[in-house]
Write a protein that holds these residues in place. Structure first.
Motif, PDB file in Angstrom:
ATOM      1  N   THR A 204      -3.662   5.131 -12.134  1.00  0.00           N
ATOM      2  CA  THR A 204      -2.557   4.174 -12.039  1.00  0.00           C
ATOM      3  C   THR A 204      -1.635   4.202 -13.252  1.00  0.00           C
ATOM      4  O   THR A 204      -0.628   3.499 -13.261  1.00  0.00           O
ATOM      5  CB  THR A 204      -3.107   2.750 -11.852  1.00  0.00           C
ATOM      6  OG1 THR A 204      -4.108   2.482 -12.846  1.00  0.00           O
ATOM      7  CG2 THR A 204      -3.722   2.592 -10.477  1.00  0.00           C
ATOM      8  N   ASN A 308     -11.576   1.509 -15.925  1.00  0.00           N
ATOM      9  CA  ASN A 308     -11.504   1.164 -14.508  1.00  0.00           C
ATOM     10  C   ASN A 308     -12.762   0.434 -14.065  1.00  0.00           C
ATOM     11  O   ASN A 308     -12.964   0.223 -12.870  1.00  0.00           O
ATOM     12  CB  ASN A 308     -11.283   2.422 -13.654  1.00  0.00           C
ATOM     13  CG  ASN A 308     -12.283   3.515 -13.977  1.00  0.00           C
ATOM     14  OD1 ASN A 308     -13.388   3.247 -14.451  1.00  0.00           O
ATOM     15  ND2 ASN A 308     -11.907   4.750 -13.732  1.00  0.00           N
ATOM     16  N   ASP A 330      -2.366  -2.079 -11.501  1.00  0.00           N
ATOM     17  CA  ASP A 330      -2.885  -1.920 -10.144  1.00  0.00           C
ATOM     18  C   ASP A 330      -2.128  -0.828  -9.396  1.00  0.00           C
ATOM     19  O   ASP A 330      -1.126  -0.281  -9.876  1.00  0.00           O
ATOM     20  CB  ASP A 330      -2.771  -3.251  -9.405  1.00  0.00           C
ATOM     21  CG  ASP A 330      -3.779  -3.380  -8.274  1.00  0.00           C
ATOM     22  OD1 ASP A 330      -4.493  -2.389  -8.018  1.00  0.00           O
ATOM     23  OD2 ASP A 330      -3.849  -4.457  -7.656  1.00  0.00           O
ATOM     24  N   ARG A 331      -2.621  -0.555  -8.192  1.00  0.00           N
ATOM     25  CA  ARG A 331      -1.917   0.399  -7.332  1.00  0.00           C
ATOM     26  C   ARG A 331      -0.520  -0.148  -7.008  1.00  0.00           C
ATOM     27  O   ARG A 331      -0.377  -1.347  -6.735  1.00  0.00           O
ATOM     28  CB  ARG A 331      -2.690   0.617  -6.035  1.00  0.00           C
ATOM     29  CG  ARG A 331      -4.083   1.210  -6.257  1.00  0.00           C
ATOM     30  CD  ARG A 331      -4.815   1.355  -4.937  1.00  0.00           C
ATOM     31  NE  ARG A 331      -6.181   1.804  -5.142  1.00  0.00           N
ATOM     32  CZ  ARG A 331      -6.557   3.079  -5.239  1.00  0.00           C
ATOM     33  NH1 ARG A 331      -5.636   4.024  -5.118  1.00  0.00           N
ATOM     34  NH2 ARG A 331      -7.808   3.407  -5.440  1.00  0.00           N
ATOM     35  N   ARG A 337       6.097   2.419  -5.530  1.00  0.00           N
ATOM     36  CA  ARG A 337       5.935   3.827  -5.161  1.00  0.00           C
ATOM     37  C   ARG A 337       7.277   4.538  -5.115  1.00  0.00           C
ATOM     38  O   ARG A 337       7.387   5.717  -5.495  1.00  0.00           O
ATOM     39  CB  ARG A 337       5.216   3.944  -3.814  1.00  0.00           C
ATOM     40  CG  ARG A 337       3.773   3.469  -3.849  1.00  0.00           C
ATOM     41  CD  ARG A 337       3.016   3.924  -2.614  1.00  0.00           C
ATOM     42  NE  ARG A 337       3.555   3.376  -1.380  1.00  0.00           N
ATOM     43  CZ  ARG A 337       3.225   2.208  -0.869  1.00  0.00           C
ATOM     44  NH1 ARG A 337       2.353   1.427  -1.493  1.00  0.00           N
ATOM     45  NH2 ARG A 337       3.748   1.783   0.277  1.00  0.00           N
ATOM     46  N   GLY A 365      -1.382   2.720  -0.733  1.00  0.00           N
ATOM     47  CA  GLY A 365      -2.629   2.963  -1.445  1.00  0.00           C
ATOM     48  C   GLY A 365      -2.577   4.116  -2.421  1.00  0.00           C
ATOM     49  O   GLY A 365      -3.526   4.323  -3.186  1.00  0.00           O
ATOM     50  N   PHE A 366      -1.497   4.896  -2.448  1.00  0.00           N
ATOM     51  CA  PHE A 366      -1.382   6.005  -3.388  1.00  0.00           C
ATOM     52  C   PHE A 366      -1.142   5.473  -4.796  1.00  0.00           C
ATOM     53  O   PHE A 366      -0.370   4.530  -5.000  1.00  0.00           O
ATOM     54  CB  PHE A 366      -0.225   6.930  -3.004  1.00  0.00           C
ATOM     55  CG  PHE A 366      -0.586   7.959  -1.971  1.00  0.00           C
ATOM     56  CD1 PHE A 366      -0.173   9.276  -2.117  1.00  0.00           C
ATOM     57  CD2 PHE A 366      -1.323   7.628  -0.844  1.00  0.00           C
ATOM     58  CE1 PHE A 366      -0.487  10.232  -1.172  1.00  0.00           C
ATOM     59  CE2 PHE A 366      -1.647   8.574   0.101  1.00  0.00           C
ATOM     60  CZ  PHE A 366      -1.228   9.884  -0.057  1.00  0.00           C
ATOM     61  N   THR A 367      -1.779   6.068  -5.787  1.00  0.00           N
ATOM     62  CA  THR A 367      -1.532   5.733  -7.184  1.00  0.00           C
ATOM     63  C   THR A 367      -0.430   6.622  -7.735  1.00  0.00           C
ATOM     64  O   THR A 367       0.074   7.522  -7.051  1.00  0.00           O
ATOM     65  CB  THR A 367      -2.807   5.929  -8.012  1.00  0.00           C
ATOM     66  OG1 THR A 367      -3.169   7.326  -7.986  1.00  0.00           O
ATOM     67  CG2 THR A 367      -3.957   5.099  -7.455  1.00  0.00           C
ATOM     68  N   ASP A 370      -1.533  10.149  -7.591  1.00  0.00           N
ATOM     69  CA  ASP A 370      -1.474  10.675  -6.227  1.00  0.00           C
ATOM     70  C   ASP A 370      -0.050  11.066  -5.847  1.00  0.00           C
ATOM     71  O   ASP A 370       0.175  12.094  -5.199  1.00  0.00           O
ATOM     72  CB  ASP A 370      -2.002   9.634  -5.238  1.00  0.00           C
ATOM     73  CG  ASP A 370      -3.473   9.329  -5.442  1.00  0.00           C
ATOM     74  OD1 ASP A 370      -4.200  10.230  -5.894  1.00  0.00           O
ATOM     75  OD2 ASP A 370      -3.886   8.185  -5.165  1.00  0.00           O
ATOM     76  N   ASP A 464       3.256  -3.095   3.274  1.00  0.00           N
ATOM     77  CA  ASP A 464       2.038  -3.310   2.500  1.00  0.00           C
ATOM     78  C   ASP A 464       1.422  -4.639   2.905  1.00  0.00           C
ATOM     79  O   ASP A 464       2.109  -5.659   3.001  1.00  0.00           O
ATOM     80  CB  ASP A 464       2.349  -3.321   1.002  1.00  0.00           C
ATOM     81  CG  ASP A 464       2.742  -1.940   0.503  1.00  0.00           C
ATOM     82  OD1 ASP A 464       2.161  -0.966   0.996  1.00  0.00           O
ATOM     83  OD2 ASP A 464       3.622  -1.852  -0.367  1.00  0.00           O
TER      84      ASP A 464
END
Length: 624
Positions: A204, A308, A330-331, A337, A365-367, A370, A464
């Motif tokens: 993150t 984490n 957090d994410r 994003r 949900g992607f960090t 990611d 979301d």
């Protein structure tokens, strides 16, 4: 005289003796002496040309009556008489060899002894250096901190390179202001927290945030991992903690960043049978606690740490006055994003038709890590197809590869298996289309992907979500079991293809019963909590604590099984109502292998709610 000086003197004596021996042998060799074969010496004797001789064990030397090659003295090596007689009979010229001469003596004794003492002296000096000083490679350097020090020009990261965590950035901007102007920032008596703990899932951006703080404040940045403090020698970790803070004080204002703090700050074990613990880790943690108590917050040193797993940290670390501020990283949400994608696409070439808003919507949900990987995968996909710029189709392929895995084109299914997989995936899609509040189906494929997926159905979330109702959870279970219901309805048997679906549906049902209080008969009670250590001891590995009796456990099992069975029956009822569409769409999927876009929308647009079968299944669910 100390041992070191004595060693040097002995070495000099040995080297001098060796030099004398070598020089003596060289002088003897260079003197006016003729070295002749033994056979020639015997010939000279027979011809009466030898004046006198001197015989030793292995040599014969003497003088000649007449000069031979300008030399009257000679020397030869003796040969065994029996061998000499035999060689004379055949007219062979022969000579002997001195086995234990001076050179042989030097090579076999003096040089090895000299080498031994030389190595002994070298190792002695090396050990003296290691024990005596903390230089590079010295033994005392084991207690020195391994922190990597970055100056302002090395960091090259600012808050402009961090996106999607605006709240965390605002918290850390205070630290930057304090480091730039400690006196002005504390004019009202305020002080900065001694320690700031960055908490969040992996990827993150916790380390990136810490570097951005150092880059914005233009101060030295000490970066070290928690595992680098721990060694096999007791006391080394504590020494490294002391050295780290001493280096930071010398360069203040500065930032100390400890990554993976849980490797260093794990909760100390309680007493009793589970007591004890690792002495080295506990000493290192104790030293860190002492340093946090000891340094002046006005000195310009800020301690940042990242983890984490905050639940396993020692409570003494988290109390006020130590790590007294926790910043959640957090994410990111959809807007976050989008901002992260803008940062990572600065250096890539995009087509004008690419809409990063859609990419952000497709990646819940992607960090940050990611999303960086997603952009890189999309660039690789575009490169493989020899494109000039990255298109939206490249992002779609990259998302599928990350979520579902790599396509296994060489994994060939027989016709029967392909038919089962096609009905299974269409079962998921039709149930999702028939139930309200579920994510829209984006793509269906029967091309195997990843390790065990023989097909996949990708759903696109519209937004979301942070809360879910009981009805939405039940619908989600029904979608998961739609594939199994389609297999049972069409083929009248079950396969192993629904193993992952069953696992996910059961986990949802168990959480509904034990954590969310959604089982009417069991009441609004939480029966299981998050893992909190072995037998309640913080920091000890263990599973979820069980806080109920055997009778309650049986009721929980019955409630979980009932929720899963109800979801299965609801899915089956929906597929019964849409049986013709199920068969038709499965045949189309078998022919095309993949359905998406307008083709998929046309198929799902024909789904109907389900009539009496669905109503009966819903009534049965409500009764529970």
């Amino acid at each position: 005289m100390n041992r070191k000086a004595a060693g040097f003197n002995l070495a000099y004596v040995l080297l001098a003796a060796l030099g004398v021996l070598v020089l003596q042998d060289w002088w003897v060799r260079s003197e006016a002496v003729a070295r002749i074969p033994y056979s020639e010496f015997q010939k000279l004797v027979r011809e009466d040309k030898v004046a006198k001789v001197s015989i030793s064990t292995d040599q014969v030397s003497g003088e000649l009556k007449q000069a031979l090659n300008g030399k009257t003295r000679f020397v030869t090596t003796r040969v065994d008489p029996e061998i000499a007689k035999e060689l004379d009979a055949h007219g062979v010229t022969y000579t002997g060899r001195v086995e234990n001469g001076l050179v042989s003596l030097v090579l076999s004794w003096v040089i090895p002894i000299g080498l031994f003492f030389g190595v002994w002296i070298f190792l002695g000096r090396r050990m003296a250096k290691q024990i005596g000083g903390p230089g590079p490679g010295g033994l005392m350097a084991i207690g020195k901190s391994k922190a990597k020090v970055y100056v302002e020009t090395d960091t090259k990261v600012t808050f402009a390179d961090v996106a999607g965590v605006d709240e965390a950035k605002e918290e850390l901007k205070e630290i930057v202001s304090f480091l730039k102007d400690p006196k002005g920032y504390g004019r009202l008596g305020a002080r900065m927290p001694k320690g700031v703990l960055l908490v969040g899932p992996p990827g993150t951006g916790k380390t990136l945030l810490a570097k951005a703080v150092a880059g914005e404040a233009s101060v030295p940045f000490f970066s070290i991992s928690g595992s680098e403090f721990v060694e096999m020698f007791v006391g080394v970790g504590a020494a490294r903690v002391r050295d780290l803070f001493e280096q930071a004080r010398a360069k203040a204002p500065a930032i100390i960043f400890i990554d993976e703090l849980d490797a260093l700050g794990r909760a100390r074990a309680a007493g009793g049978v589970f007591g004890g613990g690792h002495d080295e880790k506990e000493q290192t943690l104790n030293q860190l606690l002492v340093e946090l108590d000891g340094f002046d917050p006005t000195a310009g040193i800020v301690l940042l740490a990242a983890t984490n797993r905050p639940e396993i940290l020692d409570p003494a670390l988290l109390r006020a006055g130590r790590f007294d501020r926790q910043v959640l990283v957090d994410r990111p949400d959809r807007i976050g994003r989008l901002e992260i994608l803008k940062v990572h696409t600065r250096k890539v070439l995009l087509e004008e038709a690419v809409k990063l808003e859609e990419v952000a919507q497709l990646t819940p949900g992607f960090t940050g890590a990611d999303l960086a990987n997603l952009v890189n995968e999309a660039a690789l996909v575009a490169t493989r197809r020899h494109a000039e710029r990255i298109a939206m189709v490249d992002f779609n392929v990259a998302i599928e590869r990350i979520v579902a895995g790599l396509e296994k084109k060489n994994r060939l299914l027989n016709p029967k298996e392909r038919e089962v997989v096609a009905h299974h995936e269409m079962g998921h899609a039709l149930v999702a289309a028939a139930l309200p509040g579920t994510d829209a189906v984006h793509k269906i494929s029967i091309i195997p992907r990843g390790i065990g997926a023989l097909g996949y159905t990708i759903q696109r979330p519209t937004e979301d979500r942070y809360l879910m109702t009981r009805e939405e959870l039940e619908n989600k279970m029904a979608v998961l079991l739609g594939g199994r219901a389609a297999e049972e309805l069409v083929f009248s048997h079950l396969s192993t293809g629904a193993a992952d679906d069953l696992s996910k549906a059961t986990e949802i049902a168990r959480s509904m019963v034990t954590r969310y209080g959604m089982a009417g008969a069991l009441g609004p009670v939480t029966y299981e909590s998050e893992p909190n250590g072995f037998l309640g001891v913080p920091g000890m590995p263990g599973a979820t604590r069980r806080l109920y009796a055997e009778e309650t456990a049986r009721e929980i099992d019955v409630a979980v099984r009932g929720l899963v069975e109800d979801a299965f029956q609801r899915a089956r009822g929906l597929l019964v109502a849409n049986r013709a569409l199920l068969d038709e769409s499965a045949r189309e999927l078998l022919a095309k292998e993949t359905l998406s876009g307008a083709e998929l929308a046309e198929v799902l647009g024909k789904v109907r709610a389900g009539g009496a079968q669905v109503a009966a299944a819903a009534a049965m669910t409500g009764a529970r």
